[in-house]
Motif scaffolding. Structure first.
Motif, PDB file in Angstrom:
ATOM      1  N   ARG A  40       0.845  -1.185   0.000  1.00  0.00           N
ATOM      2  CA  ARG A  40       0.000   0.000   0.000  1.00  0.00           C
ATOM      3  C   ARG A  40       0.876   1.228   0.000  1.00  0.00           C
ATOM      4  O   ARG A  40       1.890   1.288   0.691  1.00  0.00           O
ATOM      5  CB  ARG A  40      -0.889   0.013   1.226  1.00  0.00           C
ATOM      6  N   MET A  41       0.456   2.232  -0.742  1.00  0.00           N
ATOM      7  CA  MET A  41       1.206   3.475  -0.800  1.00  0.00           C
ATOM      8  C   MET A  41       0.529   4.506   0.099  1.00  0.00           C
ATOM      9  O   MET A  41      -0.640   4.390   0.434  1.00  0.00           O
ATOM     10  CB  MET A  41       1.287   3.955  -2.238  1.00  0.00           C
ATOM     11  N   LYS A  42       1.282   5.521   0.487  1.00  0.00           N
ATOM     12  CA  LYS A  42       0.809   6.549   1.404  1.00  0.00           C
ATOM     13  C   LYS A  42      -0.278   7.415   0.764  1.00  0.00           C
ATOM     14  O   LYS A  42      -0.176   7.811  -0.393  1.00  0.00           O
ATOM     15  CB  LYS A  42       1.984   7.417   1.824  1.00  0.00           C
ATOM     16  N   GLN A  43      -1.297   7.715   1.544  1.00  0.00           N
ATOM     17  CA  GLN A  43      -2.379   8.600   1.102  1.00  0.00           C
ATOM     18  C   GLN A  43      -1.889  10.046   1.162  1.00  0.00           C
ATOM     19  O   GLN A  43      -1.215  10.447   2.106  1.00  0.00           O
ATOM     20  CB  GLN A  43      -3.599   8.418   2.011  1.00  0.00           C
ATOM     21  N   ILE A  44      -2.200  10.809   0.125  1.00  0.00           N
ATOM     22  CA  ILE A  44      -1.879  12.231   0.114  1.00  0.00           C
ATOM     23  C   ILE A  44      -3.180  13.023   0.136  1.00  0.00           C
ATOM     24  O   ILE A  44      -4.254  12.466  -0.091  1.00  0.00           O
ATOM     25  CB  ILE A  44      -1.038  12.629  -1.124  1.00  0.00           C
ATOM     26  N   GLY A  45      -3.078  14.307   0.369  1.00  0.00           N
ATOM     27  CA  GLY A  45      -4.260  15.152   0.340  1.00  0.00           C
ATOM     28  C   GLY A  45      -4.689  15.578   1.731  1.00  0.00           C
ATOM     29  O   GLY A  45      -4.003  15.320   2.725  1.00  0.00           O
TER      30      GLY A  45
END
Length: 161
Positions: A40-45
């Motif tokens: 899983r990749m990091k959530q941005i925003g």
């Protein structure tokens, strides 16, 4: 911001209208969505929302990411997202492009790769769990089969690929 309302009072909502103008720059600089690997990749925003959407009856097309099932194995909680595979092996969409949904009655868990149309009352309500954070939730939600006339989910999917 919202399209015309149908005979039941639901207005079409474009995913991009859920993001306040000051957050658009974050989307422009987002990492590419790659459907490879298993990390899983990091959530941005941000958790910033568009206040005018609060308590609006809306419908939009997207994809289901199951979160919880009942004792009978029926899905009762999920994230609704603008592109398939979100939160699983690609970065989750920004929190203000995620909708957290709890169903009153469980349904069979749908395919992650099949588009659906979600209808309900959108609220600006934060949900955070180990998978992602969402800035919106939906009550009185119903999940239906996607029809091209409902929205242009294919255009959105391609924009995130």
């Amino acid at each position: 911001m919202l399209g015309p309302r149908d005979e039941n009072g639901y207005a079409n909502l474009d995913w991009s209208h859920m993001v306040p103008p000051e957050d658009i720059k974050t989307l422009e600089n987002a990492p590419p969505v790659l459907h490879v690997g298993n990390q899983r990749m990091k959530q941005i925003g941000t958790l910033h929302t568009v206040g005018a959407l609060n308590n609006q009856k809306v419908k939009l097309s997207g994809y289901v990411v199951p979160l919880e099932s009942d004792d009978d194995g029926k899905m009762v909680e999920f994230f609704f997202v603008p592109f398939y595979g979100a939160c699983i092996h690609v970065p989750p969409p920004p929190p203000n492009m995620l909708i957290h949904v709890k169903l009153v009655k469980g349904i069979d868990t749908p395919s992650l790769y099949s588009p659906f149309t979600l209808k309900g009352v959108l609220r600006t309500e934060v949900t955070q769990n180990a998978m992602a954070a969402s800035a919106y939730d939906m009550v009185d939600a119903s999940l239906g089969t996607y029809r091209e006339a409902d929205a242009d989910a294919d255009r959105l999917r391609q924009a995130f690929e």
